[in-house]
Motif scaffolding. Structure first.
Motif, PDB file in Angstrom:
ATOM      1  N   SER A  69       0.821  -1.212   0.000  1.00  0.00           N
ATOM      2  CA  SER A  69       0.000   0.000   0.000  1.00  0.00           C
ATOM      3  C   SER A  69       0.856   1.264   0.000  1.00  0.00           C
ATOM      4  CB  SER A  69      -0.938   0.000   1.212  1.00  0.00           C
ATOM      5  OG  SER A  69      -0.205  -0.174   2.414  1.00  0.00           O
ATOM      6  N   SER A  70       2.104   1.180  -0.453  1.00  0.00           N
ATOM      7  CA  SER A  70       2.990   2.343  -0.528  1.00  0.00           C
ATOM      8  C   SER A  70       3.411   2.566  -1.975  1.00  0.00           C
ATOM      9  CB  SER A  70       4.228   2.124   0.351  1.00  0.00           C
ATOM     10  OG  SER A  70       3.866   2.019   1.712  1.00  0.00           O
ATOM     11  N   HIS A  71       3.370   3.828  -2.389  1.00  0.00           N
ATOM     12  CA  HIS A  71       3.655   4.143  -3.797  1.00  0.00           C
ATOM     13  C   HIS A  71       4.089   5.590  -3.903  1.00  0.00           C
ATOM     14  CE1 HIS A  71       2.915   4.948  -8.100  1.00  0.00           C
ATOM     15  NE2 HIS A  71       3.058   3.655  -8.270  1.00  0.00           N
ATOM     16  N   GLY A  72       5.010   5.861  -4.844  1.00  0.00           N
ATOM     17  CA  GLY A  72       5.436   7.232  -5.097  1.00  0.00           C
ATOM     18  C   GLY A  72       6.796   7.519  -4.505  1.00  0.00           C
ATOM     19  N   ILE A  73       6.985   8.765  -4.061  1.00  0.00           N
ATOM     20  CA  ILE A  73       8.260   9.210  -3.502  1.00  0.00           C
ATOM     21  C   ILE A  73       7.991   9.951  -2.197  1.00  0.00           C
ATOM     22  CG2 ILE A  73      10.261  10.730  -3.849  1.00  0.00           C
ATOM     23  CD1 ILE A  73      10.037  10.180  -6.827  1.00  0.00           C
ATOM     24  N   ALA A  74       8.801   9.644  -1.185  1.00  0.00           N
ATOM     25  CA  ALA A  74       8.736  10.364   0.083  1.00  0.00           C
ATOM     26  C   ALA A  74      10.057  11.077   0.314  1.00  0.00           C
ATOM     27  CB  ALA A  74       8.450   9.405   1.233  1.00  0.00           C
ATOM     28  N   GLU A  75      10.003  12.243   0.930  1.00  0.00           N
ATOM     29  CA  GLU A  75      11.208  12.974   1.325  1.00  0.00           C
ATOM     30  C   GLU A  75      11.444  12.784   2.810  1.00  0.00           C
ATOM     31  OE1 GLU A  75      11.595  16.779  -1.720  1.00  0.00           O
ATOM     32  OE2 GLU A  75      10.845  17.073   0.328  1.00  0.00           O
ATOM     33  N   LEU A  76      12.644  12.351   3.161  1.00  0.00           N
ATOM     34  CA  LEU A  76      13.068  12.320   4.550  1.00  0.00           C
ATOM     35  C   LEU A  76      13.875  13.575   4.828  1.00  0.00           C
ATOM     36  CD1 LEU A  76      12.406   9.234   4.053  1.00  0.00           C
ATOM     37  CD2 LEU A  76      14.134   8.773   5.806  1.00  0.00           C
ATOM     38  N   GLN A  77      13.533  14.260   5.883  1.00  0.00           N
ATOM     39  CA  GLN A  77      14.168  15.538   6.188  1.00  0.00           C
ATOM     40  C   GLN A  77      14.899  15.444   7.521  1.00  0.00           C
ATOM     41  OE1 GLN A  77      10.764  18.108   6.194  1.00  0.00           O
ATOM     42  NE2 GLN A  77      10.392  17.898   3.999  1.00  0.00           N
ATOM     43  N   GLY A  78      16.199  15.638   7.465  1.00  0.00           N
ATOM     44  CA  GLY A  78      17.039  15.700   8.647  1.00  0.00           C
ATOM     45  C   GLY A  78      18.020  16.828   8.451  1.00  0.00           C
ATOM     46  N   ARG A  79      19.320  16.509   8.577  1.00  0.00           N
ATOM     47  CA  ARG A  79      20.318  17.536   8.267  1.00  0.00           C
ATOM     48  C   ARG A  79      20.193  17.959   6.804  1.00  0.00           C
ATOM     49  NH1 ARG A  79      25.010  18.744  10.897  1.00  0.00           N
ATOM     50  NH2 ARG A  79      25.020  16.755  12.031  1.00  0.00           N
ATOM     51  N   GLN A  80      19.816  16.985   5.954  1.00  0.00           N
ATOM     52  CA  GLN A  80      19.548  17.243   4.550  1.00  0.00           C
ATOM     53  C   GLN A  80      18.235  16.582   4.171  1.00  0.00           C
ATOM     54  OE1 GLN A  80      23.270  15.595   2.971  1.00  0.00           O
ATOM     55  NE2 GLN A  80      23.885  17.670   2.386  1.00  0.00           N
ATOM     56  N   THR A  81      17.769  16.841   2.955  1.00  0.00           N
ATOM     57  CA  THR A  81      16.549  16.224   2.457  1.00  0.00           C
ATOM     58  C   THR A  81      16.919  15.088   1.523  1.00  0.00           C
ATOM     59  OG1 THR A  81      15.289  18.277   2.631  1.00  0.00           O
ATOM     60  CG2 THR A  81      14.429  16.586   1.158  1.00  0.00           C
ATOM     61  N   PRO A 130      15.203  12.176  -0.922  1.00  0.00           N
ATOM     62  CA  PRO A 130      14.039  11.511  -1.539  1.00  0.00           C
ATOM     63  C   PRO A 130      14.205   9.999  -1.509  1.00  0.00           C
ATOM     64  CG  PRO A 130      15.448  12.456  -3.228  1.00  0.00           C
ATOM     65  CD  PRO A 130      16.031  12.883  -1.917  1.00  0.00           C
ATOM     66  N   GLN A 131      13.119   9.300  -1.222  1.00  0.00           N
ATOM     67  CA  GLN A 131      13.136   7.838  -1.162  1.00  0.00           C
ATOM     68  C   GLN A 131      12.004   7.309  -2.029  1.00  0.00           C
ATOM     69  OE1 GLN A 131      15.437   6.045   0.541  1.00  0.00           O
ATOM     70  NE2 GLN A 131      16.433   7.904   1.308  1.00  0.00           N
ATOM     71  N   ARG A 132      12.346   6.437  -2.955  1.00  0.00           N
ATOM     72  CA  ARG A 132      11.350   5.864  -3.856  1.00  0.00           C
ATOM     73  C   ARG A 132      10.560   4.779  -3.124  1.00  0.00           C
ATOM     74  NH1 ARG A 132      10.318   5.475  -9.284  1.00  0.00           N
ATOM     75  NH2 ARG A 132       9.541   3.478 -10.072  1.00  0.00           N
ATOM     76  N   LEU A 133       9.251   4.914  -3.085  1.00  0.00           N
ATOM     77  CA  LEU A 133       8.371   3.944  -2.438  1.00  0.00           C
ATOM     78  C   LEU A 133       7.794   2.937  -3.419  1.00  0.00           C
ATOM     79  CD1 LEU A 133       6.320   6.465  -0.251  1.00  0.00           C
ATOM     80  CD2 LEU A 133       8.382   5.208   0.418  1.00  0.00           C
ATOM     81  N   THR A 134       7.701   3.310  -4.697  1.00  0.00           N
ATOM     82  CA  THR A 134       7.093   2.439  -5.697  1.00  0.00           C
ATOM     83  C   THR A 134       7.849   1.122  -5.760  1.00  0.00           C
ATOM     84  OG1 THR A 134       6.402   4.362  -6.968  1.00  0.00           O
ATOM     85  CG2 THR A 134       6.454   2.247  -8.120  1.00  0.00           C
ATOM     86  N   ASN A 135       7.108   0.021  -5.793  1.00  0.00           N
ATOM     87  CA  ASN A 135       7.734  -1.298  -5.777  1.00  0.00           C
ATOM     88  C   ASN A 135       6.827  -2.281  -6.502  1.00  0.00           C
ATOM     89  OD1 ASN A 135       6.117  -3.002  -3.525  1.00  0.00           O
ATOM     90  ND2 ASN A 135       6.193  -0.838  -2.918  1.00  0.00           N
ATOM     91  N   ILE A 136       7.364  -3.460  -6.816  1.00  0.00           N
ATOM     92  CA  ILE A 136       6.624  -4.437  -7.607  1.00  0.00           C
ATOM     93  C   ILE A 136       5.455  -5.044  -6.848  1.00  0.00           C
ATOM     94  CG2 ILE A 136       8.663  -5.018  -8.981  1.00  0.00           C
ATOM     95  CD1 ILE A 136       8.959  -7.544  -7.304  1.00  0.00           C
ATOM     96  N   TYR A 137       5.406  -4.861  -5.535  1.00  0.00           N
ATOM     97  CA  TYR A 137       4.354  -5.481  -4.734  1.00  0.00           C
ATOM     98  C   TYR A 137       3.132  -4.577  -4.560  1.00  0.00           C
ATOM     99  CZ  TYR A 137       8.355  -8.371  -3.467  1.00  0.00           C
ATOM    100  OH  TYR A 137       9.474  -9.183  -3.501  1.00  0.00           O
ATOM    101  N   PHE A 138       3.234  -3.313  -4.993  1.00  0.00           N
ATOM    102  CA  PHE A 138       2.122  -2.379  -4.772  1.00  0.00           C
ATOM    103  C   PHE A 138       0.848  -2.858  -5.461  1.00  0.00           C
ATOM    104  CE2 PHE A 138      -0.339   1.262  -6.411  1.00  0.00           C
ATOM    105  CZ  PHE A 138      -0.794   1.762  -5.194  1.00  0.00           C
ATOM    106  N   SER A 139      -0.266  -2.753  -4.749  1.00  0.00           N
ATOM    107  CA  SER A 139      -1.569  -3.137  -5.296  1.00  0.00           C
ATOM    108  C   SER A 139      -2.519  -1.943  -5.235  1.00  0.00           C
ATOM    109  CB  SER A 139      -2.164  -4.294  -4.492  1.00  0.00           C
ATOM    110  OG  SER A 139      -3.497  -4.532  -4.885  1.00  0.00           O
TER     111      SER A 139
END
Length: 390
Positions: free
Chosen positions: A265-277, A279-288
């Protein structure tokens, strides 16, 4: 070469208690875990493996497993991380620190870790980094290890012309017959391992980072839901672009190394923000797209963060980006938590083993040509399909 379940039981020896922490090879039906499960030499076998995950998942298990109930803990953490390490998605030192921390915790309970280095067919062209890293952990903590790359090399050398294909089911899984032969060899070694244990009177001084799994869903003020399988259920936070940047508390001066999410149930891109930003790709072959349907199920997984996020002030920001195109599925992150680690610090690790640590050296010379012959049999057929336990 068919496994002979129960044949390795040795009169005069008590049965052994064993647990397993592995990834997808450890949950394949008919795979190497089944040999442990049905072995007459084991009085207890519990499988805590988790497929489609980085080794960060062990810190989910570490807080829930009482390792003192077991004499041995088999750690199968090299295949997924080895491939991700080879492509730059896992930092080698990050993997080393994760395994060192887990072994420290296991040893503190009196349980002896056994490092299982399962080979990957994609990493045979040269000695892979993960093999060297695993052997280094075994050297530093004085732990027994079973090197599948070494076993495979000697088996292929025993019969000229033998190639690797018959040993692997697909690019990420050893073949069931080969996995069960590895299990047989490990089980046959348990009496010797037990005889070479020693009391926890000696310690090894090492510099080891401490890891923890932070439950982010518990901190989320938006929509949460419980998702699960027949084996586990957890609470997740559903983050979407509408939530904007959400901030979570984590241990100060830590680094985020793995994300715990439901991949279906995860899809797209998320940004993790700490000292820097980052981007983390969430799209995967298991997404429904039908992830809310009961039959869609859940894939509880730990994914490595590339790069890792530095969180100096103990705050993690997360933002899910909108889809790039209107035709793309909605962007969302079904998030349970995050694995973080702090800086390495001096640690005393019990030294429980007094013998030869390289278990492949114990293998009878006649085993290698027999493995080569088995790899050429009708049972050794590569296939991209595989059945998993759920």
């Amino acid at each position: 070469m068919q496994p002979q379940q129960g044949a390795e039981a040795t009169p005069g020896h008590d049965a052994f208690s064993v647990c397993l922490l592995g990834t997808s090879n450890g949950v394949i039906k008919g795979g190497y875990a089944d040999y442990f499960r049905h072995s007459a030499a084991l009085s207890r076998f519990d499988n805590y493996s988790l497929g489609a995950s980085t080794s960060g998942f062990v810190f989910y298990r570490a807080d829930r497993v009482d390792f003192s109930r077991y004499q041995f803990c088999i750690l199968d953490l090299c295949v997924n991380d080895g491939r991700w390490m080879d492509t730059g998605h896992v930092e080698p030192e990050s993997w080393t620190q994760a395994v060192m921390d887990l072994c420290r915790r296991v040893l503190a309970t009196g349980c002896l870790p056994v490092l299982l280095i399962l080979p990957s067919p994609n990493l045979l062209a040269r000695p892979p980094e993960v093999q060297a890293r695993a052997r280094d952990v075994a050297r530093r903590l004085n732990l027994p290890f079973f090197d599948g790359y070494d076993l495979l090399r000697q088996a292929m050398a025993a019969r000229p012309g033998t190639g690797p294909d018959g040993f692997f089911r697909d690019p990420v899984h050893v073949h069931e017959w080969f996995g069960q032969q590895i299990s047989r060899l490990i089980v046959e070694s348990l009496p010797r391992l037990q005889a070479q244990r020693r009391p926890a009177a000696r310690v090894i001084l090492e510099s080891i980072a401490r890891h923890s799994l932070v439950d982010l869903a518990a901190q989320f003020g938006g929509e949460t839901m419980t998702r699960g399988t027949s084996l586990l259920q957890e609470t997740f936070a559903l983050l979407t672009p509408r939530d904007g940047a959400v901030h979570f508390q984590v241990p100060p001066a830590s680094r985020a190394v793995a994300l715990c999410l439901d991949q279906k149930s995860s899809h797209g891109i998320a940004e993790l923000q700490g000292r820097q930003t980052h981007p983390q790709r969430l799209t995967n072959i298991y997404f429904s797209p039908d992830w809310r349907a009961p039959q869609a199920g859940m894939l509880f997984s730990f994914r490595p963060l590339t790069p890792e996020a530095d969180l100096p002030d103990g705050t993690l920001g997360l933002r899910v980006l909108p889809p790039a195109r209107e035709t793309d599925p909605p962007s969302q992150l079904m998030l349970h938590g995050i694995v973080v680690r702090t800086a390495p610090e001096a640690a005393e690790v019990p030294d429980l083993f007094s013998g030869e640590t390289d278990m492949v050296r114990w293998v009878s010379p006649g085993t290698f040509p027999a493995l080569a012959e088995a790899s050429l049999s009708s049972q050794a057929v590569r296939t991209e399909t595989r059945a998993m336990e759920h």
